[in-house]
Design an enzyme around this catalytic site. Structure first.
Site, mmCIF file in Angstrom:
data_model
loop_
_atom_site.group_PDB
_atom_site.id
_atom_site.type_symbol
_atom_site.label_atom_id
_atom_site.label_comp_id
_atom_site.label_asym_id
_atom_site.label_seq_id
_atom_site.Cartn_x
_atom_site.Cartn_y
_atom_site.Cartn_z
ATOM 1 N N HIS A 208 0.843 -1.421 0.239
ATOM 2 C CA HIS A 208 0.116 0.488 -0.448
ATOM 3 C C HIS A 208 0.463 1.162 -0.087
ATOM 4 O O HIS A 208 0.106 2.487 0.013
ATOM 5 C CB HIS A 208 -1.289 -0.197 0.669
ATOM 6 C CG HIS A 208 0.450 0.571 3.045
ATOM 7 N ND1 HIS A 208 0.756 -0.749 3.192
ATOM 8 C CD2 HIS A 208 -0.661 1.133 3.380
ATOM 9 C CE1 HIS A 208 0.759 0.058 4.346
ATOM 10 N NE2 HIS A 208 0.672 1.442 4.510
HETATM 11 N N1 UDP Z 1 -3.863 -5.863 8.588
HETATM 12 C C1 UDP Z 1 -5.314 -6.289 8.889
HETATM 13 N N2 UDP Z 1 -6.247 -6.815 7.739
HETATM 14 C C2 UDP Z 1 -5.776 -6.464 6.091
HETATM 15 C C3 UDP Z 1 -4.215 -6.278 6.505
HETATM 16 C C4 UDP Z 1 -3.346 -6.001 7.397
HETATM 17 O O1 UDP Z 1 -5.596 -6.628 9.457
HETATM 18 O O2 UDP Z 1 -5.935 -6.751 5.176
HETATM 19 C C5 UDP Z 1 -3.702 -5.375 9.939
HETATM 20 C C6 UDP Z 1 -2.054 -5.802 10.121
HETATM 21 O O3 UDP Z 1 -1.689 -7.382 10.687
HETATM 22 C C7 UDP Z 1 -1.453 -5.010 10.613
HETATM 23 C C8 UDP Z 1 -1.170 -4.190 10.566
HETATM 24 O O4 UDP Z 1 -3.247 -3.857 9.573
HETATM 25 O O5 UDP Z 1 -1.606 -5.427 11.948
HETATM 26 C C9 UDP Z 1 -0.905 -3.244 8.900
HETATM 27 O O6 UDP Z 1 -1.397 -1.908 8.540
HETATM 28 P P1 UDP Z 1 -0.907 -1.422 7.051
HETATM 29 O O7 UDP Z 1 -0.089 -2.090 6.220
HETATM 30 O O8 UDP Z 1 -2.259 -0.789 6.432
HETATM 31 O O9 UDP Z 1 -0.043 0.152 7.947
HETATM 32 P P2 UDP Z 1 1.207 0.926 8.156
HETATM 33 O O10 UDP Z 1 1.728 -1.172 9.576
HETATM 34 O O11 UDP Z 1 2.491 -0.063 6.601
HETATM 35 O O12 UDP Z 1 1.536 1.733 8.757
#
Ligand code: UDP
Length: 384
Positions: A208
């Site tokens: 993403h």
């Molecule tokens: N996650 C989720 N469902 C999904 C994809 C990710 O619950 O379909 C969870 C994942 O386990 C993690 C978090 O969302 O805890 C990650 O979110 P994201 O990748 O959007 O954000 P980042 O960590 O890069 O800020």
């Protein structure tokens, strides 16, 4: 006056702060308001995480103008500024490196001390808005919770004073430890198709980050990497922006790759545990994989979480370069030896953070650099 305003706004905030919010909710020494910025708002990017992790609901929910980053940030600042006009707090607490943390400007304008959870992480990649945001909020903060000693050192190297930074461990460890059994038994939430695919060997994917999906060459290299995996299924819960960009491009994913909408935390973690490996550009997913002993490919040019490489839990795939031998990445991740040590902490980080917040609230000592004979009341907003 209440003690704390806790300001959060995106999916991983709810997950990572879930225990902190529950601990705060279950004590009676200090009072807090939980404010949702409105950056994420849909059922499967927000509500499902509150419900699955039983997180107390926000007392205040704002909505932001989502036209672009500047409107999200400016409406968050405006909403918080107006809120702080009518509600006093000893400190405002933010987490991470998102548009929502730029709301800390409103706290600064009201001279409310700023607390930053997840402070002093650095990728040293100045292309990333997240790097700029986390640098700004760290330098605004009166209290920083840094997950690791190495992050604290990064803050000290930028001249942040030592007594502002407290090392706590990473609260995502707490969440995983407490919910592991639930993750393991959460297959029932998956729809039949995904469940069926996950009965065989499979790879889990998320992607993403804007530097990956908004750069055509990087996105193409990621698609090529995924298309090079042809010996098993791939389950790809794909964020809406990524779906939009893929649909409007001339690129396509192979038939063994199942694209689904974003899913809930319990089902995502269930898939993560069962996967052969995960390929991701997410900051949190790479930590979760490392803690759960699941190998990962980190599809990023730079990272603020180098520990996953240090303990040999992850292979880097740099999307900014063309890979002559793309399958090499898959070979390498398949050869990682499981059993590495979790570098992210003991699982008591939420407790450490909450105890410190209670102590600082009770002693009213959040504020730094504030002479006791400060000549005027800076808490009132100034209008010309
Ligand atoms: N996650 C989720 N469902 C999904 C994809 C990710 O619950 O379909 C969870 C994942 O386990 C993690 C978090 O969302 O805890 C990650 O979110 P994201 O990748 O959007 O954000 P980042 O960590 O890069 O800020």
């Amino acid at each position: 006056m209440k003690d704390l305003a806790i300001v959060l706004g995106i999916r991983p905030d709810v997950i990572r702060a879930s225990k902190i919010l529950k601990l705060l909710d279950n004590q009676n020494q200090i009072e807090f308001d939980f404010i949702w910025s409105g950056q994420h708002y849909s059922e499967n990017m927000k509500d499902i995480f509150f419900n699955q992790l039983d997180v107390p609901k926000p007392n205040f929910e704002f909505s932001v103008n989502k036209s672009n980053d500047s409107t999200i940030v400016s409406s968050t600042i405006e909403n918080l500024f107006n809120h702080f006009e009518n509600h006093s707090y000893k400190a405002a607490v933010f987490l991470g490196d998102t548009n929502t943390v730029m709301g800390s400007i409103a706290a600064a304008q009201h001279n409310i001390p700023v607390v930053h959870i997840e402070g002093c992480m650095r990728s040293y990649d100045w292309r990333m808005p997240e790097e700029k945001y986390r640098t700004i909020i760290d330098h605004l903060s009166d209290r920083i919770y840094a997950y690791l000693e190495s992050y604290k050192l990064q803050g000290l190297n930028e001249g942040i004073s030592e007594n502002v930074i407290k090392v706590t461990g990473n609260p995502i460890v707490d969440i995983i430890n407490e919910n592991l059994q639930l993750f393991e038994s959460s297959a029932q939430y998956l729809d039949d198709k995904v469940l069926d695919l996950s009965n065989d060997n499979f790879v889990l994917v998320t992607c993403h980050r804007r530097e990956n999906i908004l750069n055509k060459d990087s996105f193409k290299n990621i698609i090529s990497l995924l298309n090079s995996i042809d010996d098993r299924n791939i389950i790809f819960p794909m964020g809406y922006k990524t779906q939009e960009i893929l649909n409007n491009s001339d690129m396509s994913l192979n038939d063994n790759i199942e694209i689904i909408d974003p899913i809930g935390y319990l089902e995502f973690m269930h898939l993560l545990i069962k996967s052969d490996f995960v390929a991701t550009d997410s900051g949190t997913v790479v930590e979760e994989a490392c803690i759960l002993n699941v190998p990962s490919v980190q599809m990023r040019y730079s990272t603020e979480r180098p520990e996953v490489y240090d303990v040999k839990a992850s292979i880097k795939f740099d999307p900014t370069v063309n890979h002559a031998n793309i399958i090499e990445t898959i070979d390498k991740v398949s050869k990682l030896k499981k059993g590495w040590k979790n570098p992210f902490g003991e699982g008591n980080s939420s407790e450490i953070i909450v105890n410190d917040l209670i102590e600082l609230s009770n002693s009213d000592s959040f504020r730094r650099h504030m002479p006791s004979d400060y000549p005027f009341d800076t808490s009132r907003s100034f209008k010309e």
